[in-house]
Design a protein around this motif. Sequence first.
Motif, short mmCIF file in Angstrom:
data_model
loop_
_atom_site.label_atom_id
_atom_site.label_comp_id
_atom_site.label_asym_id
_atom_site.label_seq_id
_atom_site.Cartn_x
_atom_site.Cartn_y
_atom_site.Cartn_z
N ASP A 78 -43.01 -17.24 55.76
CA ASP A 78 -44.39 -16.95 55.37
C ASP A 78 -44.39 -15.90 54.27
O ASP A 78 -43.44 -15.13 54.11
CB ASP A 78 -45.18 -16.43 56.57
CG ASP A 78 -45.33 -17.48 57.65
OD1 ASP A 78 -45.29 -18.68 57.32
OD2 ASP A 78 -45.48 -17.09 58.83
N GLU A 79 -45.49 -15.85 53.53
CA GLU A 79 -45.65 -14.85 52.49
C GLU A 79 -45.56 -13.46 53.11
O GLU A 79 -46.14 -13.20 54.17
CB GLU A 79 -47.02 -15.03 51.82
CG GLU A 79 -47.28 -14.11 50.68
CD GLU A 79 -46.95 -14.73 49.35
OE1 GLU A 79 -46.90 -13.97 48.38
OE2 GLU A 79 -46.74 -15.94 49.28
N GLY A 80 -44.85 -12.56 52.47
CA GLY A 80 -44.72 -11.21 53.01
C GLY A 80 -43.53 -10.50 52.39
O GLY A 80 -42.91 -10.97 51.44
N LYS A 81 -43.21 -9.36 52.95
CA LYS A 81 -42.11 -8.54 52.47
C LYS A 81 -41.03 -8.56 53.54
O LYS A 81 -41.30 -8.35 54.72
CB LYS A 81 -42.58 -7.12 52.22
CG LYS A 81 -41.55 -6.25 51.52
CD LYS A 81 -42.10 -4.87 51.27
CE LYS A 81 -42.76 -4.82 49.92
NZ LYS A 81 -43.07 -3.44 49.49
N PRO A 100 -46.35 -4.76 54.56
CA PRO A 100 -46.49 -4.93 53.11
C PRO A 100 -46.36 -3.64 52.30
O PRO A 100 -45.92 -3.67 51.17
CB PRO A 100 -47.89 -5.53 52.94
CG PRO A 100 -48.26 -6.05 54.26
CD PRO A 100 -47.50 -5.29 55.29
N ASN A 101 -46.73 -2.50 52.86
CA ASN A 101 -46.68 -1.25 52.09
C ASN A 101 -45.37 -0.50 52.29
O ASN A 101 -45.25 0.64 51.88
CB ASN A 101 -47.86 -0.36 52.45
CG ASN A 101 -47.92 -0.04 53.93
OD1 ASN A 101 -47.13 -0.55 54.72
ND2 ASN A 101 -48.85 0.81 54.31
N SER A 102 -44.38 -1.12 52.91
CA SER A 102 -43.08 -0.47 53.11
C SER A 102 -42.37 -0.27 51.79
O SER A 102 -42.51 -1.06 50.86
CB SER A 102 -42.19 -1.33 54.01
OG SER A 102 -42.77 -1.46 55.27
N PHE A 103 -41.62 0.81 51.69
CA PHE A 103 -40.77 1.13 50.55
C PHE A 103 -41.55 1.41 49.27
O PHE A 103 -41.01 1.35 48.19
CB PHE A 103 -39.75 0.01 50.28
CG PHE A 103 -38.97 -0.38 51.49
CD1 PHE A 103 -38.10 0.51 52.09
CD2 PHE A 103 -39.11 -1.63 52.04
CE1 PHE A 103 -37.38 0.15 53.20
CE2 PHE A 103 -38.40 -2.00 53.16
CZ PHE A 103 -37.53 -1.11 53.74
N GLU A 104 -42.82 1.71 49.39
CA GLU A 104 -43.60 2.07 48.22
C GLU A 104 -43.69 3.58 48.15
O GLU A 104 -43.89 4.24 49.15
CB GLU A 104 -44.99 1.45 48.28
CG GLU A 104 -44.95 -0.05 48.14
CD GLU A 104 -46.32 -0.67 48.17
OE1 GLU A 104 -47.33 0.08 48.18
OE2 GLU A 104 -46.40 -1.90 48.19
N ASP A 105 -43.56 4.12 46.96
CA ASP A 105 -43.55 5.57 46.76
C ASP A 105 -44.97 6.05 46.53
O ASP A 105 -45.53 5.88 45.45
CB ASP A 105 -42.65 5.93 45.59
CG ASP A 105 -42.45 7.41 45.45
OD1 ASP A 105 -42.71 8.13 46.43
OD2 ASP A 105 -42.02 7.85 44.37
N ASN A 106 -45.56 6.64 47.53
CA ASN A 106 -46.90 7.21 47.42
C ASN A 106 -46.86 8.73 47.31
O ASN A 106 -47.88 9.38 47.36
CB ASN A 106 -47.76 6.82 48.63
CG ASN A 106 -48.04 5.34 48.66
OD1 ASN A 106 -48.02 4.69 47.62
ND2 ASN A 106 -48.27 4.81 49.83
N ASP A 107 -45.67 9.30 47.15
CA ASP A 107 -45.52 10.75 47.10
C ASP A 107 -46.07 11.34 45.81
O ASP A 107 -46.46 12.50 45.77
CB ASP A 107 -44.06 11.16 47.25
CG ASP A 107 -43.53 10.84 48.64
OD1 ASP A 107 -44.35 10.73 49.57
OD2 ASP A 107 -42.30 10.73 48.79
N SER A 108 -46.14 10.57 44.72
CA SER A 108 -46.60 11.12 43.46
C SER A 108 -48.06 11.55 43.55
O SER A 108 -48.47 12.52 42.93
CB SER A 108 -46.42 10.11 42.34
OG SER A 108 -47.18 8.94 42.62
N ASP A 109 -48.89 10.85 44.33
CA ASP A 109 -50.28 11.25 44.51
C ASP A 109 -50.37 12.55 45.31
O ASP A 109 -51.16 13.42 44.99
CB ASP A 109 -51.07 10.16 45.23
CG ASP A 109 -51.14 8.88 44.43
OD1 ASP A 109 -50.99 8.97 43.18
OD2 ASP A 109 -51.35 7.81 45.03
#
Length: 121
Positions: A78-81, A100-109
């Motif tokens: 199925d569609e996904g990560k 879906p939001n795994s391994f995304e870098d949100n630290d810059s905000d």
Amino acid sequence: MKNNASKLARWAFQAILAGADQLRIGFVARVSPRDRTRHAILGHQSYNPSDFVSQLGLNEFNAWGILKALIDLCLRLDEGKYVIMRDPNKPLIQLYRVPPNSFEDNDSDNDDEKSDPAANA
């Protein structure tokens, strides 16, 4: 060095995938058995990657077949990560579905907010 045949096969197939015209293998030895930082180059050899695969007794199409089987498996999902993991002690590859939001870098905000003292006041 353990598993030399496996490493040689991996390097040969990586050279083929990269489209390299030749594969160079160097041979080194320690200058002194107790000093692990100093080495002497004993020699090197150049090979055509396809010829080298044949010399190792491997089949180039087998490597492509393994890659095709992995891609076919991923296309059926199925569609996904997903994450592909291999246990270093077992000849087994496992596929895990992750949010879906795994391994995304949100630290810059968050860094911008922490560095601005006026934003916290």
